[in-house]
Design a protein around this motif. Structure first.
Motif, PDB file in Angstrom:
ATOM      1  N   LYS A 122      89.329  56.296 105.873  1.00  0.00           N
ATOM      2  CA  LYS A 122      90.634  56.963 105.758  1.00  0.00           C
ATOM      3  C   LYS A 122      90.744  57.728 104.435  1.00  0.00           C
ATOM      4  CE  LYS A 122      95.357  55.758 104.558  1.00  0.00           C
ATOM      5  NZ  LYS A 122      96.407  54.735 104.497  1.00  0.00           N
ATOM      6  N   VAL A 125      88.421  60.763 104.467  1.00  0.00           N
ATOM      7  CA  VAL A 125      88.913  61.852 105.333  1.00  0.00           C
ATOM      8  C   VAL A 125      90.069  62.589 104.655  1.00  0.00           C
ATOM      9  CG1 VAL A 125      90.206  62.314 107.453  1.00  0.00           C
ATOM     10  CG2 VAL A 125      88.112  60.951 107.534  1.00  0.00           C
ATOM     11  N   GLN A 129      89.888  66.523 104.137  1.00  0.00           N
ATOM     12  CA  GLN A 129      90.901  67.422 104.722  1.00  0.00           C
ATOM     13  C   GLN A 129      91.569  68.271 103.638  1.00  0.00           C
ATOM     14  OE1 GLN A 129      93.227  64.455 106.828  1.00  0.00           O
ATOM     15  NE2 GLN A 129      92.378  65.064 108.813  1.00  0.00           N
ATOM     16  N   SER A 171      86.018  60.511 115.120  1.00  0.00           N
ATOM     17  CA  SER A 171      85.315  61.802 115.212  1.00  0.00           C
ATOM     18  C   SER A 171      86.149  62.811 115.993  1.00  0.00           C
ATOM     19  CB  SER A 171      83.938  61.641 115.850  1.00  0.00           C
ATOM     20  OG  SER A 171      84.053  61.421 117.241  1.00  0.00           O
ATOM     21  N   VAL A 174      89.085  64.215 113.797  1.00  0.00           N
ATOM     22  CA  VAL A 174      88.819  65.077 112.641  1.00  0.00           C
ATOM     23  C   VAL A 174      87.827  66.204 112.935  1.00  0.00           C
ATOM     24  CG1 VAL A 174      89.402  63.225 111.035  1.00  0.00           C
ATOM     25  CG2 VAL A 174      87.009  63.555 111.706  1.00  0.00           C
ATOM     26  N   ASP A 177      88.768  69.543 111.807  1.00  0.00           N
ATOM     27  CA  ASP A 177      88.717  69.784 110.357  1.00  0.00           C
ATOM     28  C   ASP A 177      87.281  70.051 109.886  1.00  0.00           C
ATOM     29  OD1 ASP A 177      91.519  69.199 109.874  1.00  0.00           O
ATOM     30  OD2 ASP A 177      91.009  67.088 110.248  1.00  0.00           O
ATOM     31  N   ILE A 179      84.883  67.918 110.177  1.00  0.00           N
ATOM     32  CA  ILE A 179      84.327  66.649 109.687  1.00  0.00           C
ATOM     33  C   ILE A 179      83.585  65.980 110.838  1.00  0.00           C
ATOM     34  CG2 ILE A 179      84.853  64.385 108.697  1.00  0.00           C
ATOM     35  CD1 ILE A 179      87.484  65.668 107.604  1.00  0.00           C
ATOM     36  N   VAL A 181      81.574  62.655 112.378  1.00  0.00           N
ATOM     37  CA  VAL A 181      81.551  61.194 112.193  1.00  0.00           C
ATOM     38  C   VAL A 181      80.577  60.599 113.206  1.00  0.00           C
ATOM     39  CG1 VAL A 181      82.910  59.079 112.079  1.00  0.00           C
ATOM     40  CG2 VAL A 181      84.009  61.284 111.570  1.00  0.00           C
TER      41      VAL A 181
END
Ligand code: NAP
Length: 247
Positions: A122, A125, A129, A171, A174, A177, A179, A181
């Motif tokens: 968390k 991320v 972000q 995953s 995000v 964004d 990102i 995972v």
């Protein structure tokens, strides 16, 4: 060109330590988490600095939300950026049937292996972000998530199954964004985790039963993690990669 900053929890030993050394050689700066093994963490830091990496050593118990927050404050101050996370800190307990597991054991297992991994991801991320530049996370699951580990550590297996689900769900949240995972699922790997669970020769005993006929090394897992971190895995997210010799 600036080196990407990678946080690895549980970097004082085993898979985390091997990942740190390989990441330093591949051009990352490193925030290295540990809990009790200061000497182990220092030795990893020295090896990584010898590869040209800037290294921040961070003592933090991932089962303590305040210590997680402090760890990230120190990353903000020390590096001012975070590009990647290897969510690796984890524990296993002594062999037991489910009927013998008490509340304290289950709390410790899930506080460290599941809630700790959630809260560390968390915070990572939130920073990725904010930076707006994407990012990448690799969680440490286990083949135990598939196998169930009956009569040994069903609690551990269930905690890693939670990591598989967490990996897929996060995953999806995000991906927009930029990102990624993913998770790796190691099999029988030669690290100190087995001794900590009262089975120092577990890798030696079970290695011959693996389809490839041997246990794996921390370095072999580190190679898979570095692949998933890298741009060579640019279209891979929400998946788990078994590193098990076929087990
Ligand atoms: P390891 O050699 O026992 O190392 C565990 C690391 O986690 C150490 O750096 C330890 O720190 C850290 N750690 C433990 N509890 C922590 C806590 N509460 N807060 C912060 N750090 C904590 O284990 P490993 O074999 O490398 O395992 C690494 C990961 O791979 C774990 O998630 C494990 O479940 C997974 N895995 C391992 C295997 C295997 O066969 N080895 C197989 C499948 C999955 P200190 O030593 O400084 O206390």
């Amino acid at each position: 060109m600036t080196r990407p900053v990678l946080l690895i929890t549980g970097a004082s030993a085993g898979i985390g330590a091997a990942t740190a050394r390989l990441a330093a050689a591949r051009g990352y700066d490193l925030a290295l988490g540990y809990l009790s093994d200061r000497d182990g963490a220092e030795a990893v830091a020295i090896a990584c600095r010898a590869q040209g990496a800037r290294v921040l050593l961070l003592r933090a118990d991932v089962s303590d939300p305040d210590e997680i927050d402090e760890m990230f404050d120190r990353i903000d101050t020390g590096f001012g950026q975070l590009d990647a996370l290897v969510n690796n800190a984890g524990v296993v307990d002594v062999a037991s049937t489910v009927t013998r597991m008490d509340h304290a054991r289950l709390r410790r297992m899930f506080d460290i292996n599941v809630i700790g991994a959630f809260l560390v991801a968390k915070q990572a991320v939130l920073r990725m972000q904010r930076q707006g530049d994407g990012g990448v996370i690799v969680n440490l699951s286990s083949a135990a998530a598939r196998l169930g580990s009956a009569n040994l550590f069903v609690d551990y297996a269930a905690s890693k199954s939670a990591i598989d689900t967490f990996t897929k769900g996060l995953s999806d949240e995000v991906a927009g964004d930029g990102i990624r995972v993913n998770a790796v699922r190691p099999g029988i790997i030669e690290t100190e985790i087995h001794a900590k669970a009262g089975q120092p020769d577990r890798a030696g005993q079970l290695g011959p039963l693996v389809p490839m006929g041997r246990s794996g090394s921390a370095e072999e897992v580190a190679e898979a993690i570095l692949f998933l971190l890298s741009d060579r895995a640019s279209y891979i997210t929400g998946t788990t990669l078994d590193v098990t010799g076929g087990r």
